[in-house]
Design a protein around this motif. Structure first.
Motif, PDB file in Angstrom:
ATOM      1  N   THR A   1      12.904  59.785  12.632  1.00 24.12           N
ATOM      2  CA  THR A   1      13.386  58.806  11.651  1.00 24.12           C
ATOM      3  C   THR A   1      14.772  58.247  11.928  1.00 24.12           C
ATOM      4  N   ASN A   2      15.419  58.671  13.024  1.00 20.62           N
ATOM      5  CA  ASN A   2      16.792  58.235  13.275  1.00 20.62           C
ATOM      6  C   ASN A   2      17.085  58.106  14.754  1.00 20.62           C
ATOM      7  N   GLY A   3      17.989  57.183  15.076  1.00 25.44           N
ATOM      8  CA  GLY A   3      18.566  57.168  16.405  1.00 25.44           C
ATOM      9  C   GLY A   3      19.509  58.337  16.567  1.00 25.44           C
TER      10      GLY A   3
ATOM     11  N   CYS B   1      24.554  51.904  22.053  1.00 25.32           N
ATOM     12  CA  CYS B   1      23.636  51.868  20.924  1.00 25.32           C
ATOM     13  C   CYS B   1      23.004  53.247  20.781  1.00 25.32           C
TER      14      CYS B   1
ATOM     15  N   ASN C   1      15.380  61.625  22.579  1.00 24.18           N
ATOM     16  CA  ASN C   1      15.458  61.683  21.125  1.00 24.18           C
ATOM     17  C   ASN C   1      14.055  61.737  20.532  1.00 24.18           C
TER      18      ASN C   1
ATOM     19  N   ALA D   1      17.028  55.339  20.565  1.00 29.01           N
ATOM     20  CA  ALA D   1      15.969  55.137  19.575  1.00 29.01           C
ATOM     21  C   ALA D   1      14.995  56.310  19.585  1.00 29.01           C
ATOM     22  N   PRO D   2      14.302  56.557  18.470  1.00 29.01           N
ATOM     23  CA  PRO D   2      13.272  57.599  18.453  1.00 29.01           C
ATOM     24  C   PRO D   2      12.260  57.391  19.577  1.00 29.01           C
TER      25      PRO D   2
ATOM     26  N   ALA E   1      12.933  57.490  22.743  1.00 29.84           N
ATOM     27  CA  ALA E   1      13.576  56.985  23.957  1.00 29.84           C
ATOM     28  C   ALA E   1      14.485  58.058  24.564  1.00 29.84           C
TER      29      ALA E   1
END
Length: 383
Positions: A84-86, A111, A80, A114-115, A117
């Motif tokens: 600004t977003n998962g 979940c 990702n 994450a940005p 990750a």
């Protein structure tokens, strides 16, 4: 596994065939396919108007993920890079039996990624047919984050060539987030789309409304998606409606569609001039190139009585050519008007959607006196 699957034997698949019930028969090919997806936000102008888009590997639609029925593991590595977003990637309609952690639904089975990750998804290809992958986070797929997931297997009718995915979607000159924020904040109903796309392409009128102050986002007129047919051949198209708010009527002028599957279900083939496709649905069709050689519109007509959507999306078209060198605009006429003139929202007729492999229901808890009749189909000749 040696596959006996070709233009005259599409019902066959090695030691299995179109009569095999994939819920009962699970097998493994000892083959792994592996893909890498990078999710990112870019500037794009699919119809000539530039705006922000979310993409997989920088394209809309994203790259095809392709496997064969029975492949042991489909491995997809997702990174990702949306700042600004998962995000997460969902595999639409894939049966994740005993494998929920790989379903890809953020807030339910995982979940968000994450940005910056990454996450690796794994699943077995125990079904076959046409579907799509997309972000199941917020409005990300409506901003372009989707692509085809094709699992090859047998089919209920023969064809020469698989032209794979044809994505249909509505499209706006603002992001889906902005569009829906306007609806929520001002208590308005869905207020129609600016246009629509076929495989991420369309043309649009990007002329500035005020000649003394041109709109800097008008960067071109866009292009039509094109398919090239060879006379006499039969082509498989995998048509997917991935719209935000858009029921469509798919057709190709002067051509008959033979419908062979819906979602992941092979069906008894039936012929029609057009197919009505709701959001998230997939229909596999075979088109025989038997029209007089020329140029024809491929159409995504909008079903007005499902969601009022103004006039913008009614020019969502692509082009089928019999000569790859042609640049002419088609002059063919649509068959869609008769259905679009109905005053109610309709879907494909259930009587047409007969599964090839009948699955008996457990009727033990159903009121006495109700009977069912299953009509099975059979192919012969797979060796």
């Amino acid at each position: 596994m040696t596959l006996s699957n070709g233009p005259t034997s599409r019902q066959c698949w090695g030691e299995y065939d179109i009569n095999t019930n994939y819920y009962d028969t699970v097998f493994y090919t000892n083959r792994t396919v592996e893909y890498w997806l990078t999710l990112e936000e870019i500037d794009c102008a699919p119809d000539g108007y530039q705006r922000k888009c979310l993409t997989a590997n920088g394209t809309m639609p994203g790259p095809a993920i392709t496997a064969d029925w029975g492949d042991d593991v489909v491995v997809v590595h997702v990174t990702n890079n949306i700042a600004t977003n998962g995000s997460a990637i969902y595999w639409h309609g894939v049966r994740q039996l005993n494998n929920n952690a790989n379903d890809g639904t953020p807030g339910v089975t995982q979940c968000p990624i994450a940005p910056g990750a990454s996450m690796t998804y794994n699943f077995h290809a125990d079904q076959y047919g046409t579907t799509w992958y997309y972000s199941h986070f917020s409005f990300q797929y409506s901003n372009g984050l989707y692509g085809p997931l094709i699992i090859n297997g047998p089919a209920t009718a023969d064809y020469d060539e698989d032209l794979e995915a044809v994505f249909i979607t509505d499209w706006d000159h603002v992001t889906a987030d902005d569009h829906w924020a306007t609806i929520a904040n001002f208590n308005v109903t869905f207020n129609d789309s600016d246009t629509g796309l076929i495989n991420g392409m369309n043309t649009g009128n990007c002329t500035a409304g005020n000649a003394t102050k041109p709109d800097p986002n008008c960067v071109g007129e866009g292009e039509k998606f094109q398919l090239v047919f060879e006379a006499g051949k039969k082509y498989r198209l995998r048509v997917l409606n991935v719209a935000e708010e858009d029921w469509v009527q798919f057709s190709i002028d002067n051509h008959t569609l033979t419908v062979i599957a819906t979602d992941f279900v092979p069906i008894v083939p039936y012929q029609t001039d057009s197919v009505l496709i709701d959001m998230g649905q997939r229909y596999d069709v075979i088109v025989e190139a038997n029209a007089p050689p020329g140029d024809y519109w491929l159409r995504s007509g909008f079903e007005q009585y499902c969601i009022p959507n103004g006039a913008g999306p009614n020019n969502v078209t692509a082009i089928v050519r019999y000569n790859s060198d042609s640049t002419a605009m088609p002059t063919s006429s649509s068959v869609n008007a008769a259905v679009l003139g109905l005053e109610f929202c309709i879907d494909e007729q259930p009587s047409n959607l007969e599964p090839w492999v009948p699955i008996d229901l457990d009727m033990s808890n159903v009121k006495a006196g109700i009977q069912t009749e299953q009509v099975s189909q059979e192919w012969v000749g797979c060796t």
